[in-house]
Write an enzyme that holds these catalytic residues in place. Structure first.
Site, short mmCIF file in Angstrom:
data_model
loop_
_atom_site.label_atom_id
_atom_site.label_comp_id
_atom_site.label_asym_id
_atom_site.label_seq_id
_atom_site.Cartn_x
_atom_site.Cartn_y
_atom_site.Cartn_z
N ASN A 9 0.83 -1.20 0.00
CA ASN A 9 0.00 0.00 0.00
C ASN A 9 0.88 1.27 0.00
OD1 ASN A 9 -1.62 2.17 0.93
ND2 ASN A 9 -3.08 0.74 1.83
N GLU A 36 -1.13 -13.24 4.63
CA GLU A 36 -1.63 -12.66 5.87
C GLU A 36 -2.66 -13.62 6.46
OE1 GLU A 36 -2.12 -8.16 5.87
OE2 GLU A 36 -4.13 -8.85 6.37
N ASP A 65 -0.44 -3.61 10.00
CA ASP A 65 -1.78 -4.03 9.66
C ASP A 65 -2.77 -3.11 10.36
OD1 ASP A 65 -3.22 -5.99 8.13
OD2 ASP A 65 -4.09 -6.64 10.02
N LYS A 164 -2.94 14.26 9.20
CA LYS A 164 -3.42 12.92 9.57
C LYS A 164 -2.43 12.27 10.55
CE LYS A 164 -4.71 8.37 7.78
NZ LYS A 164 -4.83 7.44 6.66
N HIS A 169 -4.01 6.33 13.99
CA HIS A 169 -3.68 5.04 14.57
C HIS A 169 -2.27 4.59 14.12
CE1 HIS A 169 -5.37 4.88 10.63
NE2 HIS A 169 -5.25 3.57 10.47
N ARG A 170 -2.03 4.75 12.81
CA ARG A 170 -0.75 4.31 12.24
C ARG A 170 0.39 5.14 12.82
NH1 ARG A 170 -2.37 4.41 7.64
NH2 ARG A 170 -2.89 2.21 7.77
P1 ITT Z 1 -0.49 -4.14 3.31
O1 ITT Z 1 0.20 -4.69 2.11
O2 ITT Z 1 0.38 -3.22 4.11
O3 ITT Z 1 -1.16 -5.20 4.18
P2 ITT Z 1 -3.25 -3.25 2.90
O4 ITT Z 1 -3.85 -2.12 2.14
O5 ITT Z 1 -3.74 -4.63 2.62
O6 ITT Z 1 -1.65 -3.16 2.74
P3 ITT Z 1 -4.23 -3.46 5.63
O7 ITT Z 1 -4.58 -4.88 5.45
O8 ITT Z 1 -3.51 -3.05 6.86
O9 ITT Z 1 -3.37 -2.92 4.42
O10 ITT Z 1 -5.46 -2.49 5.54
C1 ITT Z 1 -6.74 -2.88 5.54
C2 ITT Z 1 -7.62 -1.85 4.87
O11 ITT Z 1 -8.15 -1.01 5.89
C3 ITT Z 1 -6.96 -0.93 3.87
O12 ITT Z 1 -6.86 -1.51 2.59
C4 ITT Z 1 -7.92 0.26 3.92
O13 ITT Z 1 -9.05 0.02 3.12
C5 ITT Z 1 -8.33 0.27 5.39
N1 ITT Z 1 -7.43 1.18 6.14
C6 ITT Z 1 -6.38 0.84 6.92
N2 ITT Z 1 -5.77 1.94 7.39
C7 ITT Z 1 -6.46 2.98 6.90
C8 ITT Z 1 -6.31 4.38 6.99
O14 ITT Z 1 -5.32 4.93 7.65
N3 ITT Z 1 -7.20 5.13 6.35
C9 ITT Z 1 -8.20 4.60 5.64
N4 ITT Z 1 -8.41 3.30 5.48
C10 ITT Z 1 -7.53 2.49 6.10
#
Ligand code: ITT
Length: 187
Positions: A9, A36, A65, A164, A169-170
């Site tokens: 991402n 995952e 995550d 942001k 959270h991140r």
């Molecule tokens: P990775 O390769 O890092 O896992 P990912 O996009 O699959 O990338 P996650 O599984 O951690 O990442 O994220 C789950 C989803 O939750 C992500 O695709 C978004 O749709 C949502 N999400 C997570 N963090 C977010 C944020 O800061 N703002 C908005 N949506 C978020």
């Protein structure tokens, strides 16, 4: 030596890059695919992910995550946020929340850092807010435009990365990780 962040991402990478720059930490991006696992708890998801990414790269690295946990939906989509965003999207989630007065939600994040032959270290962060009545803002990614940060009339979708990062959270999970990492580098 650069710190390796394994993620598919690019938005996450951009957010974490801004934090790393402030700490003077050099960050390197890898898109190495890893499997995952599914679990109700993000810490349980991120631990094996970090271990696996590290075993594949044979180098120290971290993964992150995250998920959106909606109170009225008993924590849904939580660890399944990626799938739910790709299938229902923001419009679908807003429909599930139609007529719901309890709009409380929180974003949670877990960072897993692993070195070859070691057990992973995990750091977490969360931010409270509400699901907005409608999507607002074009910035960010995923559920950002429908997440109103607590005590602010602004969604993450209306914020620059630097703003942001003051609340997210991140950013909290990453700050905890970077503090630990810097302390350890000094020791
Ligand atoms: P990775 O390769 O890092 O896992 P990912 O996009 O699959 O990338 P996650 O599984 O951690 O990442 O994220 C789950 C989803 O939750 C992500 O695709 C978004 O749709 C949502 N999400 C997570 N963090 C977010 C944020 O800061 N703002 C908005 N949506 C978020």
């Amino acid at each position: 030596m650069a710190l390796i962040f394994v993620t598919s991402n690019r938005h996450k990478f951009e957010e974490v890059s801004e934090l790393a720059a402030r700490h003077g930490i050099e960050l390197e991006h890898r898109g190495t695919p890893y499997i995952e696992i599914q679990a109700d708890n993000l810490e349980d998801v991120v631990r094996p992910s970090a271990q696996q990414a590290c075993a594949l790269l044979k180098q120290p690295c971290f993964v992150e995550d995250a998920g959106l946990f909606v109170q009225a939906l008993r924590g849904f989509p939580g660890p399944y946020s990626n799938f739910v965003f790709r299938t229902l999207g923001n419009e679908g989630l807003l429909k599930l929340m139609a007529g719901e007065t309890d709009r409380r939600a929180e974003f949670r994040s877990a960072v897993g850092y692993c070195e070859p032959g070691q057990r992973p270290e995990v750091f977490t962060g969360k931010v409270k807010g509400t699901i907005a009545p409608e999507a607002r803002g074009m910035r960010g990614f995923g559920f950002d435009p429908i997440f109103l940060v607590e005590n602010m009339d602004k969604t993450f979708g209306e914020m620059e990365i630097s703003e942001k990062n003051k609340f997210s959270h991140r950013a909290q999970a990453i700050e905890a990780f970077f503090s630990w990492y810097e302390q350890r580098e000094k020791a």
